[in-house]
Structures are given as structure tokens and as C-alpha cells.
Design a protein around this motif. Structure first.
Motif, short mmCIF file in Angstrom:
data_model
loop_
_atom_site.label_atom_id
_atom_site.label_comp_id
_atom_site.label_asym_id
_atom_site.label_seq_id
_atom_site.Cartn_x
_atom_site.Cartn_y
_atom_site.Cartn_z
N ASP A 4 34.23 92.37 39.52
CA ASP A 4 33.17 93.11 38.83
C ASP A 4 31.83 93.03 39.55
OD1 ASP A 4 35.16 93.51 37.01
OD2 ASP A 4 34.23 92.44 35.36
N GLY A 5 31.87 92.62 40.81
CA GLY A 5 30.63 92.46 41.56
C GLY A 5 29.93 93.79 41.78
N ASN A 6 28.61 93.73 41.85
CA ASN A 6 27.84 94.94 42.12
C ASN A 6 26.57 94.59 42.90
OD1 ASN A 6 25.39 94.79 40.11
ND2 ASN A 6 27.19 94.28 38.85
N LYS A 7 25.95 95.61 43.41
CA LYS A 7 24.78 95.47 44.27
C LYS A 7 23.66 94.65 43.63
CE LYS A 7 21.08 98.46 46.05
NZ LYS A 7 20.66 99.86 46.26
N TYR A 8 23.50 94.77 42.32
CA TYR A 8 22.33 94.20 41.65
C TYR A 8 22.55 92.80 41.08
CZ TYR A 8 20.68 98.98 42.03
OH TYR A 8 20.30 100.20 42.53
N THR A 9 23.77 92.30 41.15
CA THR A 9 24.09 91.01 40.55
C THR A 9 24.36 89.95 41.61
OG1 THR A 9 25.01 92.04 38.56
CG2 THR A 9 25.67 89.77 39.02
N TYR A 10 23.63 88.86 41.53
CA TYR A 10 23.85 87.68 42.39
C TYR A 10 24.18 86.49 41.49
CZ TYR A 10 22.21 89.99 46.62
OH TYR A 10 22.10 90.82 47.71
N ARG A 11 24.83 85.48 42.08
CA ARG A 11 25.18 84.29 41.28
C ARG A 11 24.81 83.02 42.03
NH1 ARG A 11 30.11 83.16 38.90
NH2 ARG A 11 31.18 83.43 40.89
N LEU A 12 24.22 82.07 41.27
CA LEU A 12 23.74 80.82 41.85
C LEU A 12 24.82 79.74 41.91
CD1 LEU A 12 21.55 78.79 42.82
CD2 LEU A 12 20.99 78.44 40.40
N ARG A 13 25.37 79.35 40.78
CA ARG A 13 26.29 78.21 40.74
C ARG A 13 27.60 78.51 41.46
NH1 ARG A 13 27.69 74.28 35.90
NH2 ARG A 13 28.72 73.34 37.68
N PRO A 14 28.25 77.46 41.99
CA PRO A 14 29.56 77.69 42.58
C PRO A 14 30.53 78.22 41.53
CG PRO A 14 29.09 75.32 42.39
CD PRO A 14 27.82 76.05 42.11
N SER A 15 31.33 79.18 41.94
CA SER A 15 32.23 79.88 41.02
C SER A 15 33.38 78.98 40.57
CB SER A 15 32.81 81.11 41.70
OG SER A 15 33.69 80.71 42.76
N THR A 16 34.15 79.49 39.61
CA THR A 16 35.35 78.80 39.16
C THR A 16 36.27 78.52 40.34
OG1 THR A 16 35.22 79.86 37.00
CG2 THR A 16 37.34 78.94 37.62
N TYR A 17 36.52 79.55 41.15
CA TYR A 17 37.40 79.38 42.31
C TYR A 17 36.88 78.25 43.22
CZ TYR A 17 39.82 80.29 46.71
OH TYR A 17 40.57 80.13 47.85
N MET A 18 35.58 78.27 43.50
CA MET A 18 35.01 77.29 44.42
C MET A 18 35.18 75.87 43.89
SD MET A 18 31.60 79.51 45.28
CE MET A 18 30.70 78.27 46.22
N GLN A 19 34.92 75.67 42.59
CA GLN A 19 35.01 74.32 42.05
C GLN A 19 36.45 73.84 41.97
OE1 GLN A 19 32.25 72.77 39.24
NE2 GLN A 19 31.21 74.72 39.02
N VAL A 20 37.37 74.75 41.62
CA VAL A 20 38.79 74.37 41.63
C VAL A 20 39.24 74.04 43.05
CG1 VAL A 20 41.14 75.17 41.19
CG2 VAL A 20 39.34 75.67 39.53
N ALA A 21 38.78 74.84 44.01
CA ALA A 21 39.14 74.58 45.40
C ALA A 21 38.62 73.24 45.90
CB ALA A 21 38.61 75.72 46.29
N MET A 22 37.52 72.76 45.33
CA MET A 22 37.02 71.43 45.67
C MET A 22 37.94 70.33 45.15
SD MET A 22 32.99 71.90 44.77
CE MET A 22 32.01 73.25 45.40
N ILE A 73 30.20 68.57 48.30
CA ILE A 73 30.98 69.58 49.01
C ILE A 73 30.17 70.87 49.07
CG2 ILE A 73 33.11 70.92 49.04
CD1 ILE A 73 34.52 68.59 47.75
N ASP A 74 29.89 71.33 50.26
CA ASP A 74 29.13 72.56 50.48
C ASP A 74 29.94 73.75 49.95
OD1 ASP A 74 27.72 74.74 51.42
OD2 ASP A 74 27.48 73.95 53.45
N GLY A 75 29.31 74.58 49.15
CA GLY A 75 30.01 75.73 48.59
C GLY A 75 30.57 76.67 49.65
N ALA A 76 29.90 76.76 50.79
CA ALA A 76 30.36 77.67 51.85
C ALA A 76 31.73 77.26 52.39
CB ALA A 76 29.34 77.71 52.98
N SER A 77 32.12 76.00 52.20
CA SER A 77 33.38 75.51 52.76
C SER A 77 34.59 75.79 51.87
CB SER A 77 33.28 74.00 53.00
OG SER A 77 33.26 73.28 51.77
N VAL A 78 34.36 76.31 50.66
CA VAL A 78 35.47 76.52 49.72
C VAL A 78 35.53 77.97 49.24
CG1 VAL A 78 35.78 74.15 48.91
CG2 VAL A 78 33.97 75.56 47.91
N GLN A 79 35.18 78.88 50.14
CA GLN A 79 35.24 80.30 49.83
C GLN A 79 36.46 80.92 50.50
OE1 GLN A 79 33.66 82.38 47.98
NE2 GLN A 79 31.51 81.88 47.77
N PRO A 80 37.04 81.95 49.90
CA PRO A 80 38.12 82.69 50.59
C PRO A 80 37.57 83.36 51.84
CG PRO A 80 37.89 83.38 48.29
CD PRO A 80 36.70 82.55 48.60
#
Length: 403
Positions: free
Chosen positions: A138-156, A384-391
Motif C-alpha cells: 500500500d506504499g505511496n509517494k506521500y507516505t514515509y515510515r520511521l520505525r523498522p517494519s514488522t518484516y524487519m523486526q522479525v528478520a532480526m 541491528i541496523d535496519g538497512a541490514s534486514v531489508q529484502p
């Protein structure tokens, strides 16, 4: 002579008025920012969160604002309800004339705000909602997100879960977007890390209304080797107490999202679980200069210690200030462009907002729960840096294909 004097006086008046009008035209304006959250529904996290963004707001305005403009926040409560969320967003934009929006706590209200931002073409910074959909499907041009996502935290957490070499897992989670997404990601990543893993039972509970006794008993009856828990807030407290009473956690590994956050760990006191693998915020022992300064400033202002919500609120407001400064405007299109690659200093250290999916690289602390002086703490933790747990970028592009 009289006519010359009159012309001279008129010239002086004209110059004076011109200077006055020029000064008025150059006068700094106040940028009004709308903030929406579930303060009544989730006070444990959102009280400290509001303190965090107020601390940052005071610092920004005391330093002269952004490009000479002071910032003002107009805050509203959404009652934890997506319908109310849209109503207050409309009121903030139409009546209060806010230029942009930030906030959100629950995933369902966050998704409602993201859709509103897309439809109205207004910038929205999702500070807290963890659902992956906010920056992917559901991502769009006008929406940004600060906290690490569900995927990122599970991947940690999955690498730590796989190290346990437990075959039979039970799953317990709140039955809404965040919980469903967390469990789906855990299953997928665990299967990849440990192909012989089995998921022997799932307990999907109503958010804020868990029947902890029945849930604990159902998990015990399944005789799992380990438990993956996604419950939080009051639901977590009830689950821990019932689990302790029934011996559910005795000689059984537990991996638990969010449980190391002070908002949820501290209320448990001496009942806090020991040996759980968790994400959280050990504010009391993170020895970085950025964290120590933040803790000191927060305590000086509020005479209390910060929680994770405090970091999220503070970092959200600092992100907005940096974005507004870079954009040179509160125009949503310019602000959305400015946030791509935007760098921000936070209590967790430097982060940036990825251009590919509008997700920040904020990470999280992963550690093990322990008891100290009758209180729950995080021990043996690491950031754990969020950039390291992204697809991969290719995967993200596919997920955002409908943008």
C-alpha cells in the motif's frame, strides 16, 4: 518651497511604508503540523511518545525553527479506530489548515492514514505503525515510515530463533494486521532458515481482550519446543502472568517481538520473563553519546526515564524538521521528494529514508530478558541496523508495483 517639502515628506512616508510592507512580507510563518494517534487506547507507549516529539519540538523552535519558521503541532486522538482516524485527519487539514501529518500507532489506523495521504496528496510520516503494507503493497509517494517494519523486526529475530534448533513452534499473536503479518513472516523466514520446522498451534487473540488463561493452556496442550509471541501492552502482561502460573515457559524457549520495550517490560516488575529473546530498548545501558545525551535531556525535562516511544516521537519530529529544511517548503510534493535519502540523527544514531520504499533505516536492539533488582531488563543485547534486514531492491520493487 512648500510643494517641495510636501513631496519630500511623501517620499519619506512611501519609503517607510515600503520597508514596513517588505518586512511584513518577509516575516517568518508558523508551519502547522497535524499529529494523530491512539492516546486513550495505548497510553503506555504514546504518553512517552508525545513527550519525545514535544522535546524535539522545543529544541527545534528554541534554535530558531526551520528556515526561520517556527513549528506548531496540532494533535488529535483517533480512539484506535480507522474511521475516527480519517475524520480527524479531514478536520486537521480543512479546519486547522495543517500542512502535513505524522503519527499513527496501530497498523490499521496507520494504513487508513496512508490511504488518506495518497488520496489527498498530503505528506504523512508514519511514526510507529509496523505493518509492512505501509511501505510495500500500500506504499505511496506521500507516505514515509520511521520505525523498522514488522518484516524487519522479525528478520532480526529469526537468526536467533534458528540457533535454538527447536523443531515444534507455537505461535500467539493479536488477530489484526500487525500480528498476522508478523506470524506470516516468521513462518516464511523460519522455513527458509530451518526447513524441518513445524508450527504445531496458533492462537490468534482479539486485540486488547486476550483470554490469557485459555491461550496459555492451549499452547501448553500442543507441547511445543518453543513459542513465538507477538502480544504486547496489557495483553502481554496477562499472557506472561498466566504462563508463569501454568508453567508454560518452564524449560521452553520463547522468542518475543517488542517485549524488551520498557513500555511493556517494566510493568511486569519481578514477574518479567527471564531468557526470552526480544527486541526492545535498554536505555539504561546503551553507552553511545547520542543515547546518553537524549536520556539526560529527557530526564531534565520530564523527571522520568525515556521509553522506546520517546525515541520514536523525538526522531519523528527531527525527521520532519530535517525534511522541511531540505525541501525549503511545506509543500507535500517537495517534502516527499526531500525525504528520499534524507539523513537524520536520532538517539539510536544516524538513519536515512530509503528512496526505494520510503522506509527509514532505523534499527532495533535484540537481546535476552533478565531480572535485576526485581525488574526486567535486556541483557546481552546488540543493535541491528535496519538497512541490514531489508529484502532485495528487486523484491521491494515487486511489492510496490501497484504504487
Amino acid at each position: 518651497m512648500k510643494r517641495a517639502a510636501t513631496l519630500s515628506r511623501l517620499t519619506v512616508i512611501a519609503v517607510t511604508l515600503g520597508a514596513t510592507f517588505a518586512a511584513c512580507g518577509a516575516r517568518a510563518e508558523t508551519i502547522r503540523i497535524g499529529e494523530i494517534n491512539s492516546y486513550k487506547a495505548q497510553p503506555a507507549f504514546l504518553g512517552p511518545y508525545k513527550n519525545g516529539w514535544n522535546l524535539a519540538l522545543d529544541e527545534i523552535n528554541a534554535a530558531g525553527g526551520v528556515n526561520g519558521n517556527k513549528l506548531e503541532v496540532v494533535s488529535r486522538d483517533d480512539n484506535g479506530n480507522p474511521g475516527d482516524t480519517i475524520c480527524v485527519a479531514q478536520e486537521l487539514v480543512a479546519r486547522e489548515q495543517v500542512k502535513l501529518l505524522f503519527g499513527g500507532y496501530l497498523s490499521n489506523t496507520g494504513l487508513a492514514l496512508a490511504d488518506y495521504a495518497k488520496q489527498r496528496r498530503i505528506f504523512f510520516l508514519a511514526a510507529e505503525p509496523l505493518t509492512d503494507k505501509i511501505v510495500w503493497q500500500d506504499g505511496n509517494k506521500y507516505t514515509y515510515r520511521l520505525r523498522p517494519s514488522t518484516y524487519m523486526q522479525v528478520a532480526m529475530l529469526v537468526p536467533e530463533a534458528a540457533k535454538l534448533k527447536k523443531k515444534r513452534w507455537a505461535l500467539v499473536y493479536p488477530n489484526y494486521e500487525y500480528g498476522q503479518s508478523a506470524v506470516a513472516t516468521f513462518k516464511r523466514l523460519m522455513k527458509a532458515a530451518q526447513p524441518d520446522v513445524e508450527f504445531v498451534t496458533e492462537q490468534a487473540t482479539p486485540l486488547g481482550n486476550v483470554d490469557a488463561g485459555a491461550v496459555a493452556q492451549a499452547l501448553a496442550d500442543a507441547k511445543p519446543d518453543a513459542i513465538f509471541n507477538v502480544l504486547f501492552s496489557a495483553d502481554l502482561g496477562k499472557f506472561v502472568r498466566e504462563g508463569n502460573t501454568r508453567g508454560l515457559f518452564k524449560d521452553r524457549a520463547v522468542v518475543s517481538l517488542l517485549t524488551g520495550e520498557p513500555e511493556y517490560l517494566d510493568p511486569l516488575g519481578a514477574e518479567a520473563p527471564v531468557g526470552w529473546i526480544v527486541t526492545g530498548y535498554p536505555w539504561y545501558s546503551v553507552d553511545t553519546a547520542a543515547n546518553k545525551k537524549f536520556v539526560a535531556d529527557y530526564r531534565a525535562k520530564y523527571h522520568d526515564y525515556p521509553r522506546l516511544g520517546s525515541v520514536v516521537g523525538y526522531s519523528a519530529m527531527m525527521s520532519l524538521a530535517n525534511g522541511l529544511k531540505k525541501a525549503g517548503s511545506a509543500d507535500s510534493d517537495k517534502l516527499a521528494a526531500a525525504f528520499k535519502g534524507l539523513a537524520v540523527n536520532t538517539p539510536f544514531g544516524p538513519i536515512s529514508y530509503r528512496a526505494i520504499d520510503n522506509q527509514s533505516t532505523m534499527g532495533a536492539y535484540v537481546g535476552v530478558t533478565a531480572l535485576k533488582d526485581g525488574k526486567g531488563i535486556m541483557a546481552s543485547y546488540r543493535y541491528i541496523d535496519g538497512a541490514s534486514v531489508q529484502p532485495s531492491d528487486d523484491e521491494v520493487r515487486k511489492l510496490r508495483a501497484a504504487e
